[in-house]
Design a protein around this motif. Structure first.
Motif, PDB file in Angstrom:
ATOM      1  N   GLN A   4       0.825  -1.214   0.000  1.00 41.85           N
ATOM      2  CA  GLN A   4       0.000   0.000   0.000  1.00 41.85           C
ATOM      3  C   GLN A   4       0.860   1.264   0.000  1.00 41.85           C
ATOM      4  O   GLN A   4       0.542   2.244  -0.686  1.00 41.85           O
ATOM      5  CB  GLN A   4      -0.941   0.010   1.210  1.00 41.85           C
ATOM      6  N   LEU A   5       1.942   1.265   0.762  1.00 45.26           N
ATOM      7  CA  LEU A   5       2.839   2.424   0.801  1.00 45.26           C
ATOM      8  C   LEU A   5       3.498   2.652  -0.557  1.00 45.26           C
ATOM      9  O   LEU A   5       3.626   3.789  -1.014  1.00 45.26           O
ATOM     10  CB  LEU A   5       3.894   2.244   1.890  1.00 45.26           C
ATOM     11  N   LEU A   6       3.911   1.567  -1.212  1.00 47.52           N
ATOM     12  CA  LEU A   6       4.492   1.695  -2.544  1.00 47.52           C
ATOM     13  C   LEU A   6       3.463   2.224  -3.535  1.00 47.52           C
ATOM     14  O   LEU A   6       3.763   3.085  -4.359  1.00 47.52           O
ATOM     15  CB  LEU A   6       5.051   0.352  -3.018  1.00 47.52           C
ATOM     16  N   ALA A   7       2.235   1.719  -3.437  1.00 46.63           N
ATOM     17  CA  ALA A   7       1.172   2.173  -4.337  1.00 46.63           C
ATOM     18  C   ALA A   7       0.879   3.660  -4.147  1.00 46.63           C
ATOM     19  O   ALA A   7       0.495   4.349  -5.088  1.00 46.63           O
ATOM     20  CB  ALA A   7      -0.091   1.346  -4.115  1.00 46.63           C
ATOM     21  N   ALA A   8       1.091   4.152  -2.921  1.00 45.51           N
ATOM     22  CA  ALA A   8       0.847   5.569  -2.626  1.00 45.51           C
ATOM     23  C   ALA A   8       2.033   6.445  -3.037  1.00 45.51           C
ATOM     24  O   ALA A   8       1.971   7.665  -2.886  1.00 45.51           O
ATOM     25  CB  ALA A   8       0.544   5.747  -1.140  1.00 45.51           C
ATOM     26  N   GLY A   9       3.121   5.824  -3.521  1.00 42.25           N
ATOM     27  CA  GLY A   9       4.255   6.585  -4.031  1.00 42.25           C
ATOM     28  C   GLY A   9       5.385   6.825  -3.048  1.00 42.25           C
ATOM     29  O   GLY A   9       6.312   7.569  -3.345  1.00 42.25           O
ATOM     30  N   HIS A  10       5.321   6.208  -1.881  1.00 42.58           N
ATOM     31  CA  HIS A  10       6.380   6.401  -0.880  1.00 42.58           C
ATOM     32  C   HIS A  10       7.645   5.636  -1.244  1.00 42.58           C
ATOM     33  O   HIS A  10       7.598   4.627  -1.932  1.00 42.58           O
ATOM     34  CB  HIS A  10       5.906   5.913   0.497  1.00 42.58           C
ATOM     35  N   ARG A  11       8.775   6.126  -0.738  1.00 44.11           N
ATOM     36  CA  ARG A  11      10.030   5.391  -0.765  1.00 44.11           C
ATOM     37  C   ARG A  11      10.081   4.634   0.555  1.00 44.11           C
ATOM     38  O   ARG A  11       9.664   5.154   1.583  1.00 44.11           O
ATOM     39  CB  ARG A  11      11.219   6.336  -0.870  1.00 44.11           C
ATOM     40  N   LEU A  12      10.606   3.412   0.524  1.00 46.98           N
ATOM     41  CA  LEU A  12      10.637   2.593   1.728  1.00 46.98           C
ATOM     42  C   LEU A  12      12.044   2.136   2.058  1.00 46.98           C
ATOM     43  O   LEU A  12      12.839   1.831   1.173  1.00 46.98           O
ATOM     44  CB  LEU A  12       9.763   1.341   1.547  1.00 46.98           C
ATOM     45  N   ARG A  13      12.298   2.083   3.331  1.00 49.69           N
ATOM     46  CA  ARG A  13      13.502   1.440   3.855  1.00 49.69           C
ATOM     47  C   ARG A  13      12.983   0.334   4.758  1.00 49.69           C
ATOM     48  O   ARG A  13      12.217   0.590   5.677  1.00 49.69           O
ATOM     49  CB  ARG A  13      14.347   2.434   4.646  1.00 49.69           C
ATOM     50  N   ARG A  14      13.380  -0.885   4.471  1.00 51.09           N
ATOM     51  CA  ARG A  14      12.852  -2.028   5.188  1.00 51.09           C
ATOM     52  C   ARG A  14      13.964  -2.740   5.935  1.00 51.09           C
ATOM     53  O   ARG A  14      15.039  -2.951   5.394  1.00 51.09           O
ATOM     54  CB  ARG A  14      12.213  -3.008   4.186  1.00 51.09           C
ATOM     55  N   THR A  15      13.706  -3.090   7.186  1.00 51.76           N
ATOM     56  CA  THR A  15      14.710  -3.814   7.951  1.00 51.76           C
ATOM     57  C   THR A  15      14.604  -5.307   7.653  1.00 51.76           C
ATOM     58  O   THR A  15      13.518  -5.839   7.430  1.00 51.76           O
ATOM     59  CB  THR A  15      14.547  -3.601   9.471  1.00 51.76           C
ATOM     60  N   VAL A  16      15.760  -5.945   7.634  1.00 53.22           N
ATOM     61  CA  VAL A  16      15.859  -7.401   7.509  1.00 53.22           C
ATOM     62  C   VAL A  16      16.940  -7.866   8.476  1.00 53.22           C
ATOM     63  O   VAL A  16      17.846  -7.110   8.811  1.00 53.22           O
ATOM     64  CB  VAL A  16      16.224  -7.853   6.069  1.00 53.22           C
ATOM     65  N   ARG A  17      16.816  -9.085   8.940  1.00 55.22           N
ATOM     66  CA  ARG A  17      17.846  -9.607   9.845  1.00 55.22           C
ATOM     67  C   ARG A  17      19.144  -9.880   9.120  1.00 55.22           C
ATOM     68  O   ARG A  17      20.213  -9.830   9.696  1.00 55.22           O
ATOM     69  CB  ARG A  17      17.347 -10.865  10.533  1.00 55.22           C
ATOM     70  N   SER A  18      19.038 -10.191   7.828  1.00 56.20           N
ATOM     71  CA  SER A  18      20.209 -10.430   6.992  1.00 56.20           C
ATOM     72  C   SER A  18      19.945  -9.830   5.616  1.00 56.20           C
ATOM     73  O   SER A  18      18.875 -10.044   5.036  1.00 56.20           O
ATOM     74  CB  SER A  18      20.477 -11.928   6.861  1.00 56.20           C
ATOM     75  N   LEU A  19      20.923  -9.116   5.082  1.00 60.75           N
ATOM     76  CA  LEU A  19      20.770  -8.512   3.757  1.00 60.75           C
ATOM     77  C   LEU A  19      20.638  -9.565   2.662  1.00 60.75           C
ATOM     78  O   LEU A  19      20.191  -9.252   1.560  1.00 60.75           O
ATOM     79  CB  LEU A  19      21.939  -7.569   3.466  1.00 60.75           C
TER      80      LEU A  19
END
Length: 68
Positions: free
Chosen positions: A20-35
């Motif tokens: 939904q955030l991507l559809a609204a045009g936002h840029r996202l930074r997402r955490t992951v335990r391992s890249l």
């Protein structure tokens, strides 16, 4: 649009929030335990109909280490 940090994005609710955030045009930074999980996450998002491209970046947040 601004950049949004998303934690818990691998879960059911988190993944829907990301789409939904991507559809609204936002840029996202997402955490992951391992890249190393970046490819898995991108594939999951594509299955959900999202094509984040350059608008999605990843940062490692390993809760098992003090540096995370």
């Amino acid at each position: 649009m601004g950049t949004v940090l998303v934690t818990g994005g691998s879960g059911f609710i988190g993944s829907h929030c990301i789409v939904q955030l991507l559809a609204a045009g936002h840029r996202l930074r997402r955490t992951v335990r391992s890249l190393e999980r970046e490819g898995v996450v991108r594939a999951m998002l594509q299955q959900g109909g999202a094509e984040p491209g350059e608008r999605l970046s990843f940062v490692e947040a390993d809760l098992q280490r003090d540096a995370g």
